[in-house]
Design a protein around this motif. Structure first.
Motif, mmCIF file in Angstrom:
data_model
loop_
_atom_site.group_PDB
_atom_site.id
_atom_site.type_symbol
_atom_site.label_atom_id
_atom_site.label_comp_id
_atom_site.label_asym_id
_atom_site.label_seq_id
_atom_site.Cartn_x
_atom_site.Cartn_y
_atom_site.Cartn_z
ATOM 1 N N SER A 57 -6.917 -5.100 7.547
ATOM 2 C CA SER A 57 -6.515 -3.790 8.071
ATOM 3 C C SER A 57 -7.125 -3.577 9.452
ATOM 4 O O SER A 57 -8.278 -3.943 9.694
ATOM 5 C CB SER A 57 -6.994 -2.687 7.128
ATOM 6 O OG SER A 57 -6.898 -1.426 7.751
ATOM 7 N N PRO B 218 1.610 0.418 4.709
ATOM 8 C CA PRO B 218 0.627 1.480 4.456
ATOM 9 C C PRO B 218 1.136 2.863 4.878
ATOM 10 O O PRO B 218 1.997 2.983 5.755
ATOM 11 C CB PRO B 218 -0.569 1.066 5.322
ATOM 12 C CG PRO B 218 -0.429 -0.402 5.509
ATOM 13 C CD PRO B 218 1.048 -0.673 5.532
ATOM 14 N N CYS C 191 -6.977 0.752 -5.548
ATOM 15 C CA CYS C 191 -6.448 1.367 -4.331
ATOM 16 C C CYS C 191 -4.971 1.725 -4.515
ATOM 17 O O CYS C 191 -4.433 2.478 -3.768
ATOM 18 C CB CYS C 191 -6.597 0.410 -3.152
ATOM 19 S SG CYS C 191 -8.313 -0.032 -2.826
ATOM 20 N N THR D 222 -4.941 2.049 2.874
ATOM 21 C CA THR D 222 -4.724 0.770 3.556
ATOM 22 C C THR D 222 -4.430 -0.399 2.632
ATOM 23 O O THR D 222 -4.084 -1.480 3.121
ATOM 24 C CB THR D 222 -5.965 0.402 4.402
ATOM 25 O OG1 THR D 222 -7.128 0.386 3.563
ATOM 26 C CG2 THR D 222 -6.182 1.405 5.530
ATOM 27 N N GLU D 223 -4.588 -0.217 1.339
ATOM 28 C CA GLU D 223 -4.423 -1.349 0.422
ATOM 29 C C GLU D 223 -3.467 -0.980 -0.709
ATOM 30 O O GLU D 223 -3.287 0.195 -1.036
ATOM 31 C CB GLU D 223 -5.771 -1.753 -0.187
ATOM 32 C CG GLU D 223 -6.773 -2.329 0.811
ATOM 33 C CD GLU D 223 -6.473 -3.772 1.206
ATOM 34 O OE1 GLU D 223 -5.630 -4.413 0.533
ATOM 35 O OE2 GLU D 223 -7.060 -4.256 2.183
ATOM 36 N N GLY D 224 -2.925 -2.003 -1.340
ATOM 37 C CA GLY D 224 -2.048 -1.803 -2.473
ATOM 38 C C GLY D 224 -2.791 -1.801 -3.791
ATOM 39 O O GLY D 224 -4.025 -1.939 -3.847
ATOM 40 N N CYS E 68 -9.469 3.147 1.369
ATOM 41 C CA CYS E 68 -8.870 1.986 0.711
ATOM 42 C C CYS E 68 -7.508 2.341 0.111
ATOM 43 O O CYS E 68 -6.595 1.509 0.145
ATOM 44 C CB CYS E 68 -9.836 1.431 -0.320
ATOM 45 S SG CYS E 68 -11.302 0.776 0.512
ATOM 46 N N GLU E 69 -7.338 3.534 -0.404
ATOM 47 C CA GLU E 69 -6.016 3.932 -0.899
ATOM 48 C C GLU E 69 -5.002 3.983 0.242
ATOM 49 O O GLU E 69 -3.816 3.715 0.031
ATOM 50 C CB GLU E 69 -6.083 5.305 -1.591
ATOM 51 C CG GLU E 69 -6.723 5.269 -2.962
ATOM 52 C CD GLU E 69 -6.450 6.550 -3.757
ATOM 53 O OE1 GLU E 69 -5.880 7.496 -3.182
ATOM 54 O OE2 GLU E 69 -6.827 6.603 -4.947
ATOM 55 N N PRO F 107 0.798 -1.233 0.000
ATOM 56 C CA PRO F 107 0.000 0.000 0.000
ATOM 57 C C PRO F 107 0.823 1.270 0.000
ATOM 58 O O PRO F 107 0.313 2.323 -0.379
ATOM 59 C CB PRO F 107 -0.787 -0.093 1.313
ATOM 60 C CG PRO F 107 -0.597 -1.474 1.823
ATOM 61 C CD PRO F 107 0.667 -1.993 1.242
#
Lengths: 355, 252
Positions: B177, A283, B252, B205-207, B202-203, A197
């Motif tokens: 998450s 993240p 994301c 916390t996620e890839g 979502c951006e 992330p």
């Protein structure tokens, strides 16, 4: 609980991971996840992987400096406020923030970003072409100070932001509207793609070609980190040299817990057809001290659901390529500090019908 | 449904039978999937951050004027809290999920199904068992579980919309998450639209391989695409009758 692994027959090499519960009495059938990998994939990765992989130290972020620079780019004046590790400044509908933990930034014109979508019969403004969106993003990268968008270590992709409208009428066909373009910039370090992330620049380009918002998480690495394993940025004692796992060793680790940190269930079978060595970035909300190598296992997760439907989902899992982690890839869950009543006092043994 | 909200309240713990004119929130989460007898375990791989993400969401909303109605976790999170009694006699959503305005489920999932840890009734609830918004209240629900709104399978959820405005979830796999709910809720109370807040969360916390997704219903008022949580901006009327569904996803 104990784990039993048994080879099975089929295309490629397959194992069945069976979770056997040591509970007495009635229980549901244990979840079986069959894991297979396409023949030759592991061998190919091991044959091509570099002999050494640098584990980089991540330099401490400079959120205020980054905020100043991005304010200048956005033309946003004023002193940033800070709340809970987040620096932010706004003017009317325009908003900019930078996270202390990572230096990760977000900007949005909230009156335009991720809005609208039209009616099924509408003709929406034509979104910019992929080429035009890429040009716009390239100019933005220059303003961020990243230089030329054609840099070899950058990987840039363009995709549509779509909205699908499905009429409540059997005769009506779904209609897809393109409501903007997403341009994503990722980077390669020593030729390895950085996953996770916390390493990306994503720009949202609106129908009129304006950058309506972006997310930018781009941690700076210590170029002095030249030790396989770890050398602290402060020049302290060199950490123990860490060898990189082979792809075959990483696969053993993967099939021991193929669903680690994924919220996917039920799942019957995972077929891996691609393995890649890369790096992993945590993240934006988290501090990251080391850029660690990972193997990325990709394939398909298949399931027959209880109602008879079958699902086939693109599957990706990250497996640390070091024997031991220098830090957790994903943030560890916090110790629960909430109201004790609902969570634990009504524990496993004393739950009754009335809760 | 339209409401008039009074001054901000702190967290209140209300029983199922108590209904207010204030906006309400309820969450359920599962980390643990093994239970001692006589309970029946659901045997999934354990998670660790489901409590944090759901309760983080709950806390931010209750700190900003929402009434907290329930926050059931692990063995206390029951499948029938989400099931409609008209579809399945065991269903009890009229006492739980359909009594709040905003609900959050954090566990496992797959296309059109979501999980629980202890088989009070079922380990899995299917979209076929749910009808939300018909009993009283539910406008928005987050299913913080993998792949609920798969691009080629989200249609299974359309029957669920009986006054419901949106389901927020994922098109793809997603991760455990521990702070997505809190991040999402903080932007809701800052006045962002629900779609903006979900894409942002979502951006953060996620890839890139993860796609968040939203499925919504529309009665012709396209303002519903850009509505806000109660108290923090415009909210459209319940989309009944439904003219079309809208589905969108975001890398994301």
């Amino acid at each position: 609980m104990k784990l039993i692994t048994t080879p099975s027959i089929g295309a490629g090499v397959a194992w069945t991971l069976t979770v056997v519960l040591s509970l007495p009495g009635p229980a549901l059938a244990a979840q079986d996840v069959e894991v297979s990998i396409r023949d030759g994939v592991l061998e190919a990765v091991d044959a091509s992987r570099p002999a050494e992989v640098v584990v980089y130290d991540v330099l401490p972020p400079e959120p205020q400096r980054w905020m100043d620079a991005l304010q200048a780019v956005a033309g946003l004046e004023g002193r940033a406020e800070e709340d809970d590790g987040l620096l932010s400044v706004s003017a009317r509908e325009r908003y900019l923030e930078v996270r202390r933990a990572s230096g990760g930034a977000f900007y949005g014109d909230m009156s335009r970003l991720w809005r609208g979508g039209g009616r099924p019969g509408d003709e929406l403004p034509t979104a910019p072409s992929d080429e035009r969106a890429r040009e716009i993003a390239g100019a933005m990268l220059g303003r961020f100070g990243f230089g030329d968008a054609e840099r070899a270590d950058l990987e840039i992709s363009v995709s549509d932001e779509v909205m699908e409208l499905r009429p409540n009428d059997a005769a009506g066909d779904p209609r897809r509207h393109v409501v903007g373009k997403n341009v994503e910039v990722r980077r390669r370090v020593d030729g390895l793609l950085v996953h996770g992330p916390g390493s990306k620049i994503k720009l949202h380009v609106g129908p009129d070609g304006q950058v309506e918002g972006y997310t930018a998480v781009w941690r700076q690495l210590d170029p002095g980190s030249r030790v396989l394993g770890h050398r602290p940025a402060d020049g302290g004692p060199t950490g123990p040299a860490a060898r990189i796992l082979s792809a075959a060793e990483a696969f053993e680790r993967f099939r021991g817990d193929p669903l680690d940190r994924l919220t996917l269930a039920p799942v019957d079978r995972i077929d891996i057809d691609r393995v890649e060595l890369g790096y992993f970035a945590r993240p934006a909300t988290e501090v990251q001290r080391h850029l660690q190598p990972v193997y990325v296992f990709s394939g398909v997760a298949s399931t027959r659901l209880p109602d008879g439907r079958e699902t086939r989902l693109p599957f990706t899992q990250y497996v640390l390529a070091l024997p031991e982690p220098l830090e957790a890839l994903w943030p560890e869950p916090a110790v629960f500090e909430g109201d004790p009543g609902p969570k634990r006092a009504r524990g496993h043994d004393d739950v009754d019908e009335g809760r | 449904m339209r409401k008039i909200f009074a001054a901000t309240l702190g967290t209140l713990a209300l029983g199922a039978a108590c209904k207010t004119n204030l906006p309400e929130v309820g969450v359920e989460w599962i980390n643990v999937y093994e239970y001692d007898e006589p309970h029946v375990s659901c045997n999934q791989h354990e998670l660790g951050g489901r409590d944090d993400t759901a309760i983080g969401f709950y806390r931010v909303l209750t700190d900003n004027g929402y009434v907290g109605r329930f926050q059931w976790g692990d063995a206390n999170a029951w499948s029938n809290d989400f099931v409609d009694s008209d579809v399945d006699p065991s269903g009890d959503d009229h006492n739980w999920v359909d009594t709040v305005d905003f609900a959050y489920h954090a566990d496992h999932g797959n296309v059109g199904v979501f999980g629980f840890g202890r088989a009070k009734d079922d380990c899995i609830v299917s979209a076929n068992q749910c009808r939300w918004g018909d009993d009283s209240d539910l406008e928005w629900i987050v299913l913080d579980d993998c792949s609920e709104l798969r691009e080629d399978g989200y249609e299974i959820w359309t029957q669920v919309f009986q006054g419901l405005h949106m389901i927020l979830s994922f098109d793809t796999l997603a991760h455990d998450s521990s702070n997505r709910g809190e991040i999402f809720a903080k932007k809701l109370v800052a006045g962002w639209t629900i779609r903006q807040a979900w894409w942002y969360a979502c951006e953060q916390t996620e890839g890139s391989e993860t796609y968040a997704a939203i499925l919504g219903a529309c009665d012709g008022d396209v303002g519903i695409y850009d509505e806000h949580a109660w108290k923090f901006g415009s909210v459209s009327a319940d989309p009944v009758p439904i003219a079309w569904w809208w589905w969108t996803h975001h890398g994301c």
